[in-house]
Design an enzyme around this catalytic site. Structure first.
Site, PDB file in Angstrom:
ATOM      1  N   CYS A 123       0.856  -1.178   0.000  1.00  9.91           N
ATOM      2  CA  CYS A 123       0.000   0.000   0.000  1.00  9.91           C
ATOM      3  C   CYS A 123       0.897   1.235   0.000  1.00  9.91           C
ATOM      4  CB  CYS A 123      -0.868  -0.007   1.257  1.00  9.91           C
ATOM      5  SG  CYS A 123      -1.681   1.583   1.493  1.00  9.91           S
ATOM      6  N   ASN A 157      11.499  -0.999  -7.133  1.00  7.58           N
ATOM      7  CA  ASN A 157      11.558  -1.681  -8.427  1.00  7.58           C
ATOM      8  C   ASN A 157      10.209  -1.578  -9.109  1.00  7.58           C
ATOM      9  OD1 ASN A 157      13.295  -3.438 -10.154  1.00  7.58           O
ATOM     10  ND2 ASN A 157      11.547  -4.826  -9.970  1.00  7.58           N
ATOM     11  N   GLU A 158      10.235  -1.150 -10.345  1.00 10.06           N
ATOM     12  CA  GLU A 158       9.049  -1.159 -11.198  1.00 10.06           C
ATOM     13  C   GLU A 158       7.753  -0.817 -10.451  1.00 10.06           C
ATOM     14  OE1 GLU A 158       8.993  -4.832 -13.464  1.00 10.06           O
ATOM     15  OE2 GLU A 158      10.377  -3.962 -14.909  1.00 10.06           O
ATOM     16  N   CYS A 166      -7.857   0.714   0.537  1.00  5.12           N
ATOM     17  CA  CYS A 166      -7.902   0.836   2.005  1.00  5.12           C
ATOM     18  C   CYS A 166      -8.349   2.263   2.385  1.00  5.12           C
ATOM     19  CB  CYS A 166      -6.537   0.516   2.614  1.00  5.12           C
ATOM     20  SG  CYS A 166      -5.321   1.816   2.382  1.00  5.12           S
ATOM     21  N   CYS A 169      -5.831   5.000   1.462  1.00  2.00           N
ATOM     22  CA  CYS A 169      -5.762   5.370   0.046  1.00  2.00           C
ATOM     23  C   CYS A 169      -6.997   6.172  -0.348  1.00  2.00           C
ATOM     24  CB  CYS A 169      -5.629   4.125  -0.830  1.00  2.00           C
ATOM     25  SG  CYS A 169      -3.947   3.478  -0.846  1.00  2.00           S
ATOM     26  N   GLU A 313      17.213  -2.794 -17.317  1.00  2.00           N
ATOM     27  CA  GLU A 313      17.063  -4.244 -17.470  1.00  2.00           C
ATOM     28  C   GLU A 313      16.817  -4.562 -18.933  1.00  2.00           C
ATOM     29  OE1 GLU A 313      14.043  -6.158 -15.112  1.00  2.00           O
ATOM     30  OE2 GLU A 313      14.488  -4.916 -13.360  1.00  2.00           O
ATOM     31  N   GLU A 361      11.939 -17.230 -11.533  1.00  2.83           N
ATOM     32  CA  GLU A 361      12.832 -16.746 -12.588  1.00  2.83           C
ATOM     33  C   GLU A 361      14.077 -17.600 -12.748  1.00  2.83           C
ATOM     34  OE1 GLU A 361      12.819 -12.677 -11.237  1.00  2.83           O
ATOM     35  OE2 GLU A 361      11.211 -12.178 -12.658  1.00  2.83           O
ATOM     36  N   LYS A 362      13.980 -18.870 -12.327  1.00  2.09           N
ATOM     37  CA  LYS A 362      15.190 -19.700 -12.351  1.00  2.09           C
ATOM     38  C   LYS A 362      15.656 -20.027 -13.774  1.00  2.09           C
ATOM     39  CE  LYS A 362      12.898 -24.215 -11.551  1.00  2.09           C
ATOM     40  NZ  LYS A 362      11.487 -23.796 -11.472  1.00  2.09           N
ATOM     41  N   PHE A 363      14.751 -19.957 -14.739  1.00  2.79           N
ATOM     42  CA  PHE A 363      15.164 -20.203 -16.128  1.00  2.79           C
ATOM     43  C   PHE A 363      15.266 -18.919 -16.944  1.00  2.79           C
ATOM     44  CE2 PHE A 363      13.148 -24.448 -15.248  1.00  2.79           C
ATOM     45  CZ  PHE A 363      14.345 -25.149 -15.226  1.00  2.79           C
ATOM     46  N   HIS A 364      14.984 -17.784 -16.304  1.00  2.54           N
ATOM     47  CA  HIS A 364      15.048 -16.505 -17.020  1.00  2.54           C
ATOM     48  C   HIS A 364      16.481 -16.246 -17.475  1.00  2.54           C
ATOM     49  CE1 HIS A 364      14.996 -12.172 -17.689  1.00  2.54           C
ATOM     50  NE2 HIS A 364      13.682 -12.178 -17.595  1.00  2.54           N
TER      51      HIS A 364
HETATM   52  C1  GAL Z   1      11.280  -7.120 -14.525  1.00  2.00           C
HETATM   53  C2  GAL Z   1      11.588  -7.041 -13.041  1.00  2.00           C
HETATM   54  C3  GAL Z   1      12.708  -7.994 -12.666  1.00  2.00           C
HETATM   55  C4  GAL Z   1      12.460  -9.348 -13.257  1.00  2.00           C
HETATM   56  C5  GAL Z   1      12.286  -9.221 -14.743  1.00  2.00           C
HETATM   57  C6  GAL Z   1      12.064 -10.540 -15.453  1.00  2.00           C
HETATM   58  O1  GAL Z   1      10.049  -6.558 -14.838  1.00  2.00           O
HETATM   59  O2  GAL Z   1      11.961  -5.740 -12.674  1.00  2.00           O
HETATM   60  O3  GAL Z   1      12.786  -8.066 -11.272  1.00  2.00           O
HETATM   61  O4  GAL Z   1      11.322  -9.917 -12.698  1.00  2.00           O
HETATM   62  O5  GAL Z   1      11.166  -8.409 -15.000  1.00  2.00           O
HETATM   63  O6  GAL Z   1      11.867 -10.347 -16.826  1.00  2.00           O
END
Ligand code: GAL
Length: 690
Positions: A123, A157-158, A166, A169, A313, A361-364
């Protein structure tokens, strides 16, 4: 005049290369940290983002801090010449906190709090979460503010626009409305047209943004969420600004989404950063994907008046989103990384440095695979980019000042989604429409700024504003002055229909005086299914010398010239023979109205003609082969020319003068061949290209 912008940090004058680094996931095996340092050197990485989701490693129990692992990592980074982009951890709430303090979790419309877990879901109004964030951020700033590795704060982050209903808000929302409507409930009821379905609001307390039938209300809710996110961000940065005034602050935007008004947010950061995940090889048209990505890069550069941005990123190989997930084919990583630089990024950073062993995200894609060594294609391609960037120190801080602007406005986008879908349905396609009006410039090598309706237009000579359904206060007057003073404007159908409250303008579209500027009245817009045919034929002898017949799609408007000259007419449907494209001389300038939604086959020759007539600067004089582009970055003395080929086949680009290859130093002249997914970076000294 172009000039050189300062690097993001005086501690590092190179293009940044590296990515999200999660050593907190490897505290049981610290020997992996030493392998990381060796591999970072091999990959040519000079910057990593640390600690983004590390709150539970930094404060495993309330008030009990564990900084040992981060001390060790930052020291190792400094010893190895790698800069740290240090994150504040608010993007992921620790489980202990989410359980102990339910108020930090968002409340759903049904009054239930979300479960602990997930991320980016706190929140934004909770005083307690703000306080907790400030506490941990203060600790980080006190401990690492003077660390030699630290160059930049990566705040949270993002951030997103997720709803929280609530009490906190809703109270903040009502305060926001009180300010916006000067405490005048009548004004608000009028703006929301709340007599509709008997929704009149008798008091401020009864205003709740859960009913999508009042478009003005939903628009204000989106405005509020942006305001609240920026407010939260500013609260997070208080200790950082106080203790480390010399360390710049940023956060990673997702301007590929309509979530927040990123243009407004950009004012609060020192340098713009964004996360880019294009769908390479997924759509069957990498050229369109490239143009769409270029638009978003240009937008980030435009947000700070041309200041280089940070690609925070990107993925070295395979993302975790997409219906069918595609690894980047050989060459695409180099090409897409250089693309960001070509459009004004001073970095190529990845998600992620090393694949974790578990979790979503282990295969990202990652620089370092589970194999743990450098013998992978992914690693080799990253190392190749690292070596390339290391030779481009001269690019840091260069930029470009385009004479063309495309207006892509978030308030307009929200209004289209909330208020115009009841008319256009699936045919809105705002982002696609913006891209369609961007791609001809990209394909011609003419630089473009991507701005919103609040931006200054005076520095441009050509402004294109697709599907500008909503006119923000003061915008129509600004556009009118721009054209009157000699500017060229291009607008498409379904524009100028509503005001800032999404109230329809009366008296005929486009409203707010734009009928006089464009010299047309738009009577009605018809929707089409994909199988329906609407041809648009250029009128013989039109002043733009356009010829041929082109297909229109999705939406076409019936317009009546009121002073404008007809350049093309409809060939089909009940409005055959009536104007589809017009041009109007207004004051010293020109205003074109495209009543039909037209594709690249029309838009390319149309915009090429306008660029030629206005003698707009191109990166190189030659016409570029399809699927290639040329972008220029300059400091006014040295030009860097980026030639890119997004085709799967080679393409030949003719140069008008000798250049030096920025990577090898060799002289390059004449016709040069760009391989499949090939890119060349050339430079020359002299004034910025004509
Ligand atoms: C982004 C995020 C990262 C990761 C990534 C995976 O949007 O900031 O933490 O999750 O995507 O593609």
């Amino acid at each position: 005049m172009p000039h050189r912008w300062p690097p993001v940090s005086s501690k590092c004058s190179h293009l940044l290369h590296g990515g999200d680094y999660n050593p907190d996931q490897w505290t049981r095996t610290p020997e992996v940290w030493d392998q990381d340092m060796r591999l970072m050197k091999l990959a040519g990485c000079n910057a990593v983002s640390v600690g983004i989701f590390a709150w539970s490693s930094l404060e495993p129990r309330e008030g009990q801090y564990e900084f040992g692992w981060l001390d060790a990592i930052l020291d190792k980074l400094a010893a190895n010449g790698v800069s740290a982009i240090l994150a504040t951890p608010s993007g992921g709430k620790p489980t202990w906190m989410a359980r102990a303090y339910p108020e930090i979790r968002r409340m759903q419309a049904d009054g239930q709090r979300q479960q602990p877990g997930g991320r980016h879901n706190h929140c934004r109004s909770s005083p307690l979460y703000r306080q907790k964030c400030q506490q941990i951020n203060r600790k980080l700033a006190e401990r690492y503010g003077r660390h030699p590795a630290l160059i930049l704060w990566h705040v949270s982050n993002e951030y997103n626009n997720g709803d929280c209903f609530c009490d906190g808000c809703l109270a903040a929302f009502r305060d926001f409305l009180r300010q916006r409507y000067h405490n005048d409930l009548d004004q608000l009821n009028h703006a929301y047209w709340s007599a509709f379905w008997s929704h009149h609001f008798p008091d401020w307390e009864s205003i709740t943004p859960v009913d999508r039938s009042l478009h003005g209300l939903m628009l204000d809710w989106e405005r509020f969420k942006t305001r609240q996110v920026i407010d939260f961000f500013k609260a997070e940065t208080v200790p950082l600004r106080e203790l480390t005034p010399d360390i710049p602050v940023t956060t990673n935007f997702m301007n590929n989404h309509a979530m927040l008004d990123w243009w407004a947010f950009a004012k609060a950061v020192d340098v713009v950063a964004w996360d880019s995940y294009p769908a390479w090889h997924e759509t069957g048209d990498d050229v369109a994907v490239a143009a769409g990505t270029a638009l978003l890069h240009d937008q980030c550069r435009s947000m700070k008046g041309g200041r280089p941005f940070i690609l925070m990123e990107s993925v070295p190989s395979i993302p975790t989103r997409g219906r069918i997930k595609k690894r980047k084919e050989p060459g695409m990583h180099r090409l897409s990384s250089v693309q960001a630089i070509a459009h004004g990024s001073d970095s190529v950073l990845y998600f992620q440095w090393r694949k974790g062993r578990g979790g979503l995200e282990k295969f990202h894609g990652a620089v370092v695979d589970h194999a743990g060594h450098e013998q992978t294609r992914e690693f080799r391609e990253v190392a190749e980019v690292g070596a390339l960037l290391a030779r481009l120190d001269g690019v840091v801080g260069t930029s470009i000042q385009p004479q063309v602007a495309l207006i892509q406005d978030w308030e307009n986008e929200w209004a289209l989604r909330e208020g115009a879908s009841v008319y256009l349905g699936e045919n809105i396609k705002y982002r696609q429409e913006c891209q369609a009006h961007y791609q001809p410039f990209w394909a011609t090598g003419v630089a473009v700024d991507v701005i919103d309706q609040t931006a200054d237009l005076a520095k441009y000579r050509l402004v294109t504003l697709p599907l500008s359904y909503l006119l923000r206060n003061g915008f129509a007057e600004k556009l009118r002055a721009f054209v009157a003073q000699g500017g060229t404007a291009v607008m498409t159908c379904f524009s100028g229909l509503v005001d800032e409250s999404d109230l329809c303008l009366l008296g005929g579209a486009p409203g707010h005086g734009l009928r006089e500027v464009f010299g047309v009245w738009e009577e009605e817009t018809q929707n089409f299914f994909p199988h329906e045919k609407v041809g648009v034929a250029c009128v013989n002898g039109n002043p733009l010398k356009l010829t041929g017949t082109y297909p229109a799609v999705d939406i076409c408007s019936v317009i009546h010239p009121q002073g404008a000259q007809t350049l093309a007419v409809y060939k089909d449907q009940y409005f055959a023979g009536t104007p589809a494209v017009t041009g109007h001389a207004f004051g010293q300038g020109k205003a074109y109205y495209l009543a039909a939604r037209l594709g690249m086959d029309f838009l390319l020759p149309f915009y090429r003609r306008l660029c030629a007539d206005l003698a707009l600067p191109k990166a190189i004089p030659a016409d570029l082969p399809a699927g290639t582009t040329a972008q220029l970055r300059t400091d006014g003395h040295t030009d860097f020319l980026f030639l890119s080929n997004f085709n799967k086949t080679p393409a030949v680009v003719p140069l008008d003068r000798p250049y030096t290859d920025a990577l090898t130093g060799e002289t390059v002249t004449g016709r040069i061949t760009l391989e499949r997914y090939g890119v060349r970076i050339l430079k020359r000294n002299g004034p910025a290209s004509e």
